[in-house]
Design a protein around this motif. Structure first.
Motif, PDB file in Angstrom:
ATOM      1  N   MET A 142      -7.556   0.536   1.055  1.00  0.00           N
ATOM      2  CA  MET A 142      -6.669   2.405   1.100  1.00  0.00           C
ATOM      3  C   MET A 142      -8.016   3.238   0.539  1.00  0.00           C
ATOM      4  SD  MET A 142      -3.210   0.982   0.197  1.00  0.00           S
ATOM      5  CE  MET A 142      -2.498   2.726  -0.700  1.00  0.00           C
TER       6      MET A 142
ATOM      7  N   LEU B 111       5.283   5.217  -1.902  1.00  0.00           N
ATOM      8  CA  LEU B 111       6.348   5.345  -0.838  1.00  0.00           C
ATOM      9  C   LEU B 111       6.917   3.690   0.068  1.00  0.00           C
ATOM     10  CD1 LEU B 111       8.312   7.535   1.606  1.00  0.00           C
ATOM     11  CD2 LEU B 111       5.880   7.296   2.175  1.00  0.00           C
ATOM     12  N   VAL B 112       6.129   3.620   0.092  1.00  0.00           N
ATOM     13  CA  VAL B 112       6.469   2.247   0.822  1.00  0.00           C
ATOM     14  C   VAL B 112       6.535   1.181  -0.385  1.00  0.00           C
ATOM     15  CG1 VAL B 112       5.305   0.107   1.433  1.00  0.00           C
ATOM     16  CG2 VAL B 112       4.605   1.890   2.497  1.00  0.00           C
TER      17      VAL B 112
ATOM     18  N   PHE C 290       1.458   7.595  -0.417  1.00  0.00           N
ATOM     19  CA  PHE C 290       1.228   6.127   0.480  1.00  0.00           C
ATOM     20  C   PHE C 290       2.177   5.062  -0.206  1.00  0.00           C
ATOM     21  CE2 PHE C 290       0.855   2.987   3.253  1.00  0.00           C
ATOM     22  CZ  PHE C 290       1.412   3.976   4.447  1.00  0.00           C
ATOM     23  N   ASN C 291       1.280   4.582  -1.729  1.00  0.00           N
ATOM     24  CA  ASN C 291       2.011   3.202  -1.915  1.00  0.00           C
ATOM     25  C   ASN C 291       3.738   3.295  -2.973  1.00  0.00           C
ATOM     26  OD1 ASN C 291       1.844   0.783  -4.225  1.00  0.00           O
ATOM     27  ND2 ASN C 291       0.108   0.564  -3.039  1.00  0.00           N
TER      28      ASN C 291
ATOM     29  N   VAL D 228      -3.270  10.720  -2.720  1.00  0.00           N
ATOM     30  CA  VAL D 228      -2.797  10.304  -1.236  1.00  0.00           C
ATOM     31  C   VAL D 228      -2.804   9.152  -0.989  1.00  0.00           C
ATOM     32  CG1 VAL D 228      -2.797  10.713   1.175  1.00  0.00           C
ATOM     33  CG2 VAL D 228      -3.253  12.820  -0.433  1.00  0.00           C
ATOM     34  N   VAL D 229      -3.490   8.477  -1.948  1.00  0.00           N
ATOM     35  CA  VAL D 229      -2.651   6.523  -1.151  1.00  0.00           C
ATOM     36  C   VAL D 229      -2.153   5.783  -2.099  1.00  0.00           C
ATOM     37  CG1 VAL D 229      -3.880   4.450  -1.467  1.00  0.00           C
ATOM     38  CG2 VAL D 229      -5.598   6.530  -0.225  1.00  0.00           C
TER      39      VAL D 229
ATOM     40  N   TRP E 108      -7.712  12.400  -2.574  1.00  0.00           N
ATOM     41  CA  TRP E 108      -7.578  11.172  -1.279  1.00  0.00           C
ATOM     42  C   TRP E 108      -6.774  10.168  -2.190  1.00  0.00           C
ATOM     43  CZ3 TRP E 108      -6.274  12.041   3.308  1.00  0.00           C
ATOM     44  CH2 TRP E 108      -6.932  13.062   3.867  1.00  0.00           C
TER      45      TRP E 108
END
Length: 171
Positions: free
Chosen positions: A154, A133-134, A130-131, A126-127, A123
């Motif tokens: 997060m 990706l942003v 996402f970080n 995953v975070v 997880w």
């Protein structure tokens, strides 16, 4: 079903139950598995410790909040490779070769720790994804997204999802 079928079924069941008690395959499989996982632990634990040290040194130079996510993931793998996997292997070897009985409570504890820290590392990945990706897709909004408060939220979300993964085992 006639009488001879019942006798044959009873004989086959008794052979299976005797086979499951003896487990001759465990004396061949356990050493190979244990040696491989011990090698992984002997290599993985010091390397994860080195990664933690490098994260600490990097945080001294560049105190980015994203480093906390990396530290969380590396710490989860360090706990797995230094504690959970070697203890499991040692007890498996003791059970296979010396007849040491592993208590059921330990089995539940070991599986819970494996699932908790394994899910936590996944997880956290995953975070981190996402970080990133942003950071790539929305570079102008990344400064607001990369604050300590958001990163700690997060991290808490990763702990929450990892805890939800192991509750069916622990409960």
């Amino acid at each position: 079903m006639n009488f001879s079928d019942t006798v044959l079924l009873t004989l086959n069941v008794s052979r299976l139950s005797n086979y499951s008690r003896e487990q001759p395959w465990s004396r061949r499989i356990v050493p190979v598995y244990a040696v491989v996982t011990i090698i992984i632990s002997l290599i993985g634990a010091p390397l994860n410790g080195l990664l933690l040290y490098l994260c600490y040194r990097k945080h001294q130079v560049d105190p980015s909040p994203t480093g906390f996510l990396v530290v969380q993931m590396v710490a989860a793998w360090l706990i797995l490779t230094a504690l959970v996997f070697p203890l499991s292997d040692a007890l498996s070897i003791a059970n296979a070769f010396f007849g040491f009985h592993i208590p059921n409570a330990y089995c539940v504890l070991q599986i819970t720790a494996s699932v908790l820290f394994g899910a936590l590392s996944k997880w956290t990945e995953v975070v981190l994804a996402f970080n990133r990706l942003v950071a790539i897709s929305f570079p102008y909004h990344f400064t607001a997204f990369n604050s300590r408060r958001v990163i700690f939220c997060m991290m808490a979300m990763a702990w929450l999802f990892a805890s939800c993964a192991f509750f069916p085992i622990a409960g």
